[in-house]
Structure formats: C-alpha cells, structure tokens
Design a protein around this motif. Structure first.
Motif, PDB file in Angstrom:
ATOM      1  N   ARG A 185      50.244  47.687  36.323  1.00  0.00           N
ATOM      2  CA  ARG A 185      51.311  48.672  36.142  1.00  0.00           C
ATOM      3  C   ARG A 185      51.140  49.870  37.071  1.00  0.00           C
ATOM      4  O   ARG A 185      52.111  50.546  37.399  1.00  0.00           O
ATOM      5  N   PHE A 186      49.913  50.136  37.444  1.00  0.00           N
ATOM      6  CA  PHE A 186      49.607  51.364  38.182  1.00  0.00           C
ATOM      7  C   PHE A 186      50.037  51.297  39.650  1.00  0.00           C
ATOM      8  O   PHE A 186      50.657  52.227  40.169  1.00  0.00           O
ATOM      9  N   TRP A 187      49.691  50.209  40.324  1.00  0.00           N
ATOM     10  CA  TRP A 187      49.956  50.123  41.758  1.00  0.00           C
ATOM     11  C   TRP A 187      51.352  49.563  42.024  1.00  0.00           C
ATOM     12  O   TRP A 187      51.865  48.757  41.250  1.00  0.00           O
ATOM     13  N   ASP A 188      51.927  49.990  43.127  1.00  0.00           N
ATOM     14  CA  ASP A 188      53.347  49.732  43.414  1.00  0.00           C
ATOM     15  C   ASP A 188      53.578  48.407  44.141  1.00  0.00           C
ATOM     16  O   ASP A 188      54.078  48.370  45.257  1.00  0.00           O
ATOM     17  N   PHE A 189      53.203  47.322  43.492  1.00  0.00           N
ATOM     18  CA  PHE A 189      53.545  45.978  43.970  1.00  0.00           C
ATOM     19  C   PHE A 189      53.471  45.041  42.780  1.00  0.00           C
ATOM     20  O   PHE A 189      52.896  45.384  41.737  1.00  0.00           O
ATOM     21  N   ASP A 190      54.038  43.884  42.928  1.00  0.00           N
ATOM     22  CA  ASP A 190      54.061  42.912  41.843  1.00  0.00           C
ATOM     23  C   ASP A 190      52.734  42.160  41.799  1.00  0.00           C
ATOM     24  O   ASP A 190      52.464  41.301  42.635  1.00  0.00           O
ATOM     25  N   GLY A 191      51.909  42.483  40.829  1.00  0.00           N
ATOM     26  CA  GLY A 191      50.617  41.814  40.685  1.00  0.00           C
ATOM     27  C   GLY A 191      50.605  40.801  39.555  1.00  0.00           C
ATOM     28  O   GLY A 191      49.532  40.419  39.077  1.00  0.00           O
ATOM     29  N   SER A 192      51.783  40.343  39.157  1.00  0.00           N
ATOM     30  CA  SER A 192      51.869  39.444  38.000  1.00  0.00           C
ATOM     31  C   SER A 192      51.161  38.116  38.233  1.00  0.00           C
ATOM     32  O   SER A 192      50.809  37.426  37.271  1.00  0.00           O
ATOM     33  N   ASP A 193      50.979  37.732  39.509  1.00  0.00           N
ATOM     34  CA  ASP A 193      50.337  36.448  39.789  1.00  0.00           C
ATOM     35  C   ASP A 193      48.834  36.581  40.015  1.00  0.00           C
ATOM     36  O   ASP A 193      48.170  35.609  40.380  1.00  0.00           O
ATOM     37  N   ILE A 194      48.273  37.768  39.794  1.00  0.00           N
ATOM     38  CA  ILE A 194      46.830  37.958  39.944  1.00  0.00           C
ATOM     39  C   ILE A 194      46.160  37.657  38.604  1.00  0.00           C
ATOM     40  O   ILE A 194      46.474  38.278  37.592  1.00  0.00           O
ATOM     41  N   GLN A 195      45.258  36.710  38.601  1.00  0.00           N
ATOM     42  CA  GLN A 195      44.582  36.321  37.368  1.00  0.00           C
ATOM     43  C   GLN A 195      43.180  36.922  37.306  1.00  0.00           C
ATOM     44  O   GLN A 195      42.496  37.035  38.319  1.00  0.00           O
ATOM     45  N   LEU A 196      42.778  37.301  36.133  1.00  0.00           N
ATOM     46  CA  LEU A 196      41.423  37.780  35.881  1.00  0.00           C
ATOM     47  C   LEU A 196      40.627  36.647  35.252  1.00  0.00           C
ATOM     48  O   LEU A 196      40.974  36.155  34.179  1.00  0.00           O
ATOM     49  N   ILE A 197      39.557  36.234  35.942  1.00  0.00           N
ATOM     50  CA  ILE A 197      38.814  35.031  35.553  1.00  0.00           C
ATOM     51  C   ILE A 197      37.338  35.381  35.323  1.00  0.00           C
ATOM     52  O   ILE A 197      36.719  36.036  36.157  1.00  0.00           O
ATOM     53  N   PRO A 198      36.763  34.936  34.221  1.00  0.00           N
ATOM     54  CA  PRO A 198      35.326  35.153  34.020  1.00  0.00           C
ATOM     55  C   PRO A 198      34.498  34.084  34.732  1.00  0.00           C
ATOM     56  O   PRO A 198      34.964  32.967  34.967  1.00  0.00           O
ATOM     57  N   MET A 199      33.259  34.443  35.057  1.00  0.00           N
ATOM     58  CA  MET A 199      32.304  33.484  35.610  1.00  0.00           C
ATOM     59  C   MET A 199      31.117  33.404  34.655  1.00  0.00           C
ATOM     60  O   MET A 199      30.420  34.394  34.443  1.00  0.00           O
ATOM     61  N   HIS A 200      30.917  32.227  34.075  1.00  0.00           N
ATOM     62  CA  HIS A 200      29.865  32.034  33.079  1.00  0.00           C
ATOM     63  C   HIS A 200      28.824  31.027  33.565  1.00  0.00           C
ATOM     64  O   HIS A 200      29.169  29.941  34.051  1.00  0.00           O
ATOM     65  N   GLY A 201      27.560  31.358  33.382  1.00  0.00           N
ATOM     66  CA  GLY A 201      26.495  30.441  33.766  1.00  0.00           C
ATOM     67  C   GLY A 201      26.354  29.249  32.844  1.00  0.00           C
ATOM     68  O   GLY A 201      25.760  28.232  33.217  1.00  0.00           O
ATOM     69  N   LYS A 202      26.935  29.345  31.666  1.00  0.00           N
ATOM     70  CA  LYS A 202      26.793  28.232  30.725  1.00  0.00           C
ATOM     71  C   LYS A 202      27.547  26.986  31.183  1.00  0.00           C
ATOM     72  O   LYS A 202      27.447  25.937  30.530  1.00  0.00           O
ATOM     73  N   VAL A 203      28.269  27.079  32.302  1.00  0.00           N
ATOM     74  CA  VAL A 203      28.906  25.887  32.869  1.00  0.00           C
ATOM     75  C   VAL A 203      27.866  24.817  33.173  1.00  0.00           C
ATOM     76  O   VAL A 203      28.169  23.619  33.172  1.00  0.00           O
ATOM     77  N   TYR A 204      26.618  25.227  33.414  1.00  0.00           N
ATOM     78  CA  TYR A 204      25.554  24.247  33.680  1.00  0.00           C
ATOM     79  C   TYR A 204      25.294  23.353  32.473  1.00  0.00           C
ATOM     80  O   TYR A 204      24.669  22.304  32.607  1.00  0.00           O
ATOM     81  N   GLN A 205      25.747  23.757  31.320  1.00  0.00           N
ATOM     82  CA  GLN A 205      25.550  22.950  30.114  1.00  0.00           C
ATOM     83  C   GLN A 205      26.647  21.913  29.926  1.00  0.00           C
ATOM     84  O   GLN A 205      26.607  21.128  28.986  1.00  0.00           O
ATOM     85  N   ASP A 206      27.608  21.910  30.841  1.00  0.00           N
ATOM     86  CA  ASP A 206      28.751  20.986  30.762  1.00  0.00           C
ATOM     87  C   ASP A 206      28.719  20.045  31.959  1.00  0.00           C
ATOM     88  O   ASP A 206      29.131  20.402  33.055  1.00  0.00           O
ATOM     89  N   LEU A 207      28.222  18.835  31.753  1.00  0.00           N
ATOM     90  CA  LEU A 207      28.052  17.881  32.850  1.00  0.00           C
ATOM     91  C   LEU A 207      29.375  17.536  33.523  1.00  0.00           C
ATOM     92  O   LEU A 207      29.434  17.366  34.745  1.00  0.00           O
ATOM     93  N   ASP A 208      30.436  17.446  32.751  1.00  0.00           N
ATOM     94  CA  ASP A 208      31.737  17.105  33.331  1.00  0.00           C
ATOM     95  C   ASP A 208      32.204  18.173  34.316  1.00  0.00           C
ATOM     96  O   ASP A 208      32.772  17.849  35.363  1.00  0.00           O
ATOM     97  N   ARG A 209      31.974  19.435  33.992  1.00  0.00           N
ATOM     98  CA  ARG A 209      32.423  20.506  34.877  1.00  0.00           C
ATOM     99  C   ARG A 209      31.601  20.552  36.159  1.00  0.00           C
ATOM    100  O   ARG A 209      32.149  20.801  37.248  1.00  0.00           O
TER     101      ARG A 209
END
Length: 421
Positions: A185-209
C-alpha cells in the motif's frame, strides 16, 4: 550500464562459493582446465569429474558416517554427470543468484580462505550455532549439490499462503505478513503479484521435496533424483548438529526475486521475497529480535522490488560501485518505510541503533561485484531516509518512489565519500 539482476538479497542475492555449486572445488577445477587452452573440453570435464570424486573420497576417509552411507556416497560421486559443474553454474546464472552478506558470513566459517571477514556478533552467533555440526558432512553435502535445497525449494515451489509461517517457531508470521500488506500500500506501484515466501530448513525431512528440487532444477529423471535426495537426507539426518535441517546455517538468508518471462512461464513463478528462518534466528540471537530488525529485513527486500518496478538498476556505475548503489538505495527505501508515519512508524533513533548493529554483519566483498557498502555507508543511507522524514513539512506526506530515488542519487556521493580519519 549495469544489467538488472534477477535476485537481490539484503546484501545482493543468494549463493556463491559453496552454496549452489557443489562447492568451490568445481569452480577451481573448471578454471584450471579452461586456463589451459590446449586442454580439450572433454578432457576438462573429465578432469573436473575426477577432482570431484577425489575430493569426496578424501572427505569420506575422514568422515564419521556409517560405512554403508560412505559406500553409497562414493558410488554416487562416480555417477555425477560429467557436466555437473557447468550445469550448476548455468543455474546460478539463470536465476541471477549471487553472494549476499549473510551467505558470505556463513561461508566464511567453513571456507575461510575465500573470505576476509572480521568477527561480528552475528558471525560469532552463527559460529556457536554450528559448533556441533560435522564440517566433513557439510562439505560432502555441498559436493552433492544439497546444501541449498531450502533455497531452491522456496524459490521454485514456494507459494504465498495463509498457512505459511515465518521464523522457526512461527513467531514472526503475523508481523511480516502485516508489513507485507502495508508495503504494497505504501509504494506507488502495483505490488499485488509480489509473494512473501518463507524458507524452512525442515524441507530436508521431506524426501519428496528434495527429490523434486533435483528433478526440476537439474533435469534428472525421478530415479536418479531420488537417489541423490536420499543421500542428502541421510547426511542431514545423521548429523545431530544439523538438527534435521533446522540449523540456521541452511536458511541464513533473505532475498528478492524477479523472474524472467521464460522462468515465469516454465515454473509459474511470480515476483517474490524469500525470508529464511536462519536469519530471523540470528537477529534475535544477537538481541535484535524486536520489530526493527525483522521489519527492516523485509522492507529492504521490498526496496529491491521497488527498484524492479521503477527500473532503477541501470546507472553509470559498473562492478562493485553499481551493486553498492543498488544496496544502499534499498537500505534507504527500507528505512523510509519503517520509520515513516504511514509505514511501520517505528522510532527513528531505535531503528538506526538496530540497523547500526544489523549492518555490522561485515562485508566480505569489497573488491567484488557483490559489494554492497561498508557498515558506515549503509547506516548513512538509513540516516538519509530518516532525515527526509524529519525534515518534511508534512509528516504524513510520503514521497513517490522516483522522487525519493532522485534525492537519493543526489545524496549518494556524500554517502559513499571516504570517511577514514
């Protein structure tokens, strides 16, 4: 003129010496081969492959892993594709992933000859967190291309979702999601397509990923990808110090990403900001767990998205000066939002005090294209933004991004002026 990169982190982007590559051994071997003009390409790739096998075997000789796992790793090394090094390097180039302050801080602990980093509170904290990690295992993981699985998992497959959590205990979820909404809302451009994504180390516990990363990133068939994924998972889970992948080393980063049209089409990628659990743990671990540090990280990364949207990457500068300009500008954009009454509205002096500590993570790249400014320069950029707010006759007025940039460009020479006494 500098070319707009695809990814920019709090310090510049993502991975360098040991990270996305299966270690610096590949680069060193490839450089040595290419330096000899008389060496045929086939011989060069064979030399690289032999070097990888030899390095893995040397590490296995010192490893405390089980004999069965050692045998499997040895066998896997012999089957690595002959073009493994060039494939990994091409992926780095494709995604514009280069070194960041945070990444280089972590790498300076396991590959100190490549980094000249002074000791800092954040680096000392990470050193303590890694004290129980077997570095032989970590290097083996890197040689197999497995030490950046959380990064690629988040980059290629992460999606914004209400189910996402931020921080290893989820404690940063609400404030980061709230700040992301406010930033759009603050900056003057359309940022609706910007996603906020977490990075988790527990992905190592998921062999499929893990398998999925090898399949998609390196184009391996499922059986081959699964075999490497099993090795990577077994190494991580067999080392208590790696904490099942949740040691902060694996997610010690934050970065902004802007996909090419090709990547957007192939992987359905959007613009995104990725924040790792590890860097949030680190800022809390050195006493910067209040709002100013985590919000400052996100606001800085969103500053890079402002640069993408407003085409602010081009400049007359080249090399380290070009990157430094981009990073200092993102510092200024981030601080402006964090302190502004219509942004996070945090106390200006507290914000500057936190950032003074935060920016003292150390910069290991003074002569490289990844250089992003000294701690003093970064603090001056933040002070510049605070001054803009405090000097404004209408405290509720926010500057359009291009007006802000014009004032920053005018101030940049004084921000980067030599300051040695």
């Amino acid at each position: 003129m500098t070319k707009k990169p695809l990814a920019y982190g709090l310090a510049a982007g993502l991975a360098a010496t040991l990270s996305l590559a299966p270690t610096a051994a590949f680069a060193a071997s490839a450089d040595a081969s290419s330096a000899d003009a008389a060496t045929p390409a086939s011989a060069a790739t064979a030399s690289t492959q032999n070097s990888v096998q030899a390095r893995i075997d040397a590490l296995l000789a010192k490893s405390s892993l089980s004999p069965e796992l050692k045998a499997r790793i040895h066998a896997a090394a012999a089957t690595l594709p002959a073009n493994w090094a060039t494939t990994v390097a091409a992926k780095q180039k494709q995604y514009g992933l280069t070194g960041t302050t945070f990444y280089e801080q972590s790498q300076s602990l396991i590959n100190p000859d490549d980094y000249q980093c002074q000791s800092t509170s954040l680096r000392d904290w990470l050193t303590a967190e890694m004290s129980d990690v077997d570095f032989i295992n970590l290097l083996l993981l890197s040689l197999l291309g497995g030490d950046q699985i959380p990064t690629y998992d988040a980059l290629l497959f992460g999606q914004q979702s209400k189910a996402n959590t931020f921080g290893i205990d989820g404690s940063y979820t609400n404030e980061l999601n709230r700040e992301m909404t406010n930033l759009k809302r603050f900056w003057d451009f359309d940022g609706s397509d910007i996603q906020l994504i977490p990075m988790h180390g527990k992905v190592y516990q998921d062999l499929d990923r893990i398998t999925h990363v090898y399949e998609v990133l390196y184009g391996m068939d499922h059986a081959t990808a699964l075999s490497y994924a099993e090795l990577v998972q077994d190494i991580v889970l067999s080392d208590p110090g790696m904490a099942g992948g949740e040691n902060p080393y694996f997610t010690f980063n934050a970065f902004a990403f802007d996909p090419t049209p090709e990547d957007a089409a192939e992987f359905n990628l959007t613009k995104r900001i990725i924040v790792g659990d590890g860097i949030l743990q680190g800022t809390r671990g050195i006493g910067l767990g209040d709002k100013a540090a985590p919000l400052g990280i996100l606001a800085h990364e969103y500053g890079h998205q402002v640069q993408y949207a407003k085409n602010l990457f081009d400049s007359p500068f080249t090399g380290p000066e070009a990157t430094r300009r981009i990073e200092l500008m993102a510092d200024a954009f981030g601080t402006y939002f964090v302190v502004h009454a219509r942004g996070s509205s945090l106390n200006a002096q507290r914000t500057l005090d936190v950032q003074k500590s935060f920016y003292n993570v150390g910069d290991c790249s003074f002569g490289s294209n990844g250089h992003h400014g000294t701690p003093n320069q970064r603090l001056k950029s933040s002070q510049f933004a605070v001054n803009l707010i405090e000097d404004a006759p209408n405290q509720g007025h926010k500057l359009p991004a291009l007006v802000f940039d014009a004032r920053f460009e005018k101030a940049l020479p004084s921000i980067v002026a030599p300051d040695a006494s």
